[in-house]
Enzyme design. Structure first.
Site, PDB file in Angstrom:
ATOM      1  N   HIS A 101      20.247  20.264  20.304  1.00  0.00           N
ATOM      2  CA  HIS A 101      20.536  21.284  21.323  1.00  0.00           C
ATOM      3  C   HIS A 101      21.935  21.871  21.110  1.00  0.00           C
ATOM      4  CE1 HIS A 101      17.140  19.865  23.930  1.00  0.00           C
ATOM      5  NE2 HIS A 101      17.192  21.094  24.380  1.00  0.00           N
ATOM      6  N   HIS A 144       9.413  27.665  28.584  1.00  0.00           N
ATOM      7  CA  HIS A 144      10.671  28.045  29.219  1.00  0.00           C
ATOM      8  C   HIS A 144      11.737  28.313  28.177  1.00  0.00           C
ATOM      9  CE1 HIS A 144      11.424  23.794  28.370  1.00  0.00           C
ATOM     10  NE2 HIS A 144      12.704  24.081  28.412  1.00  0.00           N
ATOM     11  N   ASP A 160      15.989  27.825  27.114  1.00  0.00           N
ATOM     12  CA  ASP A 160      17.267  27.153  27.339  1.00  0.00           C
ATOM     13  C   ASP A 160      18.380  28.174  27.133  1.00  0.00           C
ATOM     14  OD1 ASP A 160      15.867  24.791  27.545  1.00  0.00           O
ATOM     15  OD2 ASP A 160      16.794  23.843  25.794  1.00  0.00           O
ATOM     16  N   HIS A 177      22.888  24.972  29.062  1.00  0.00           N
ATOM     17  CA  HIS A 177      22.151  23.707  29.135  1.00  0.00           C
ATOM     18  C   HIS A 177      22.975  22.560  28.525  1.00  0.00           C
ATOM     19  CE1 HIS A 177      18.783  21.129  29.634  1.00  0.00           C
ATOM     20  NE2 HIS A 177      18.215  21.276  28.464  1.00  0.00           N
TER      21      HIS A 177
HETATM   22 ZN   LIG Z   1      14.757  23.287  27.999  1.00  0.00          ZN
END
Ligand SMILES: [Zn+2]
Length: 210
Positions: free
Chosen positions: A161, A51, A53, A57
């Site tokens: 992230h 997948h 991001d 997110h």
């Molecule tokens: Zn993710």
């Protein structure tokens, strides 16, 4: 010109991120039960299997999946192999020389190890926060990893992230690079265009660069 499928199969018993909605893939309509056709119902997190991001997110008002520039996910990509069994650290990353605008996919020991089972591996190889900041400074376009998160389970989950997503780097997670040797490839990774979403399931393939 053969493509290598680097996506993982989606199924109801597959591994997901702890705490995310349970994955369920079942028949809402079934010809076995007398319905005129089969219709499968999907219940899962947007971050299931292979997948992407979106910035949203981890950035409250960040760009969502439908704004993905298609050139972030189609074009030349470099697969690099990481030897560190714990994390993608700053020194090993620097030696690989990440370049401005490149799509870089990290092959780690996760690929042959973590997809063998439907159990969750807490000690998967992740991108350290320092390495993520270096990727942001280098100005790479897209980063891909071979398990469910760029950040670690215990360490650097949020920091990694944030460093990537705030810098506008698009993230591909959940790749299986077992059958891919390090080198230069053409990447095609197409996530679903889900409006407002922080992520989306994707199909990703690689073809050796000519
Ligand atoms: Zn993710």
């Amino acid at each position: 010109m053969s493509y290598i499928d680097v996506s993982v199969p989606l199924h109801g018993q597959m591994v997901g991120w702890p705490g995310d909605p349970a994955i369920s893939i079942d028949r809402a309509l079934s010809m076995d039960r007398g319905d005129r056709c089969n219709v499968t119902r999907l219940t899962m997190s947007a971050h299931t299997g292979t997948h992407m991001d979106a910035p949203r997110h981890f950035v409250r008002v960040g760009h969502a999946m439908e704004t993905l520039p298609i050139d972030a996910v189609i074009g030349p990509a470099r697969v690099v192999e990481i030897r560190d069994p714990v994390m993608i650290g700053l020194d090993e990353l620097k030696a690989l020389g990440p370049r401005r605008g490149e799509r870089i996919l990290f092959k780690t020991r996760n690929s042959p190890r973590c997809w063998e089972t439907d159990a969750f591996y807490e000690d998967f190889v992740y991108i350290s926060a320092a390495a993520a900041r270096h990727l942001a400074e280098a100005g790479v376009r897209t980063v891909g990893v071979d398990y469910l998160s760029v950040g670690g389970y215990r360490n650097d989950a949020v920091e990694t992230h944030e460093a990537l997503l705030v810098a506008g780097i698009w993230i591909i997670e959940g790749l299986n690079l077992t059958n891919v040797a390090p080198g230069n490839y053409d990447l095609i990774c197409l996530p679903l265009k889900i409006v407002g979403s922080d992520g989306a399931p994707a199909r990703a393939v690689l073809r050796a660069a000519t």
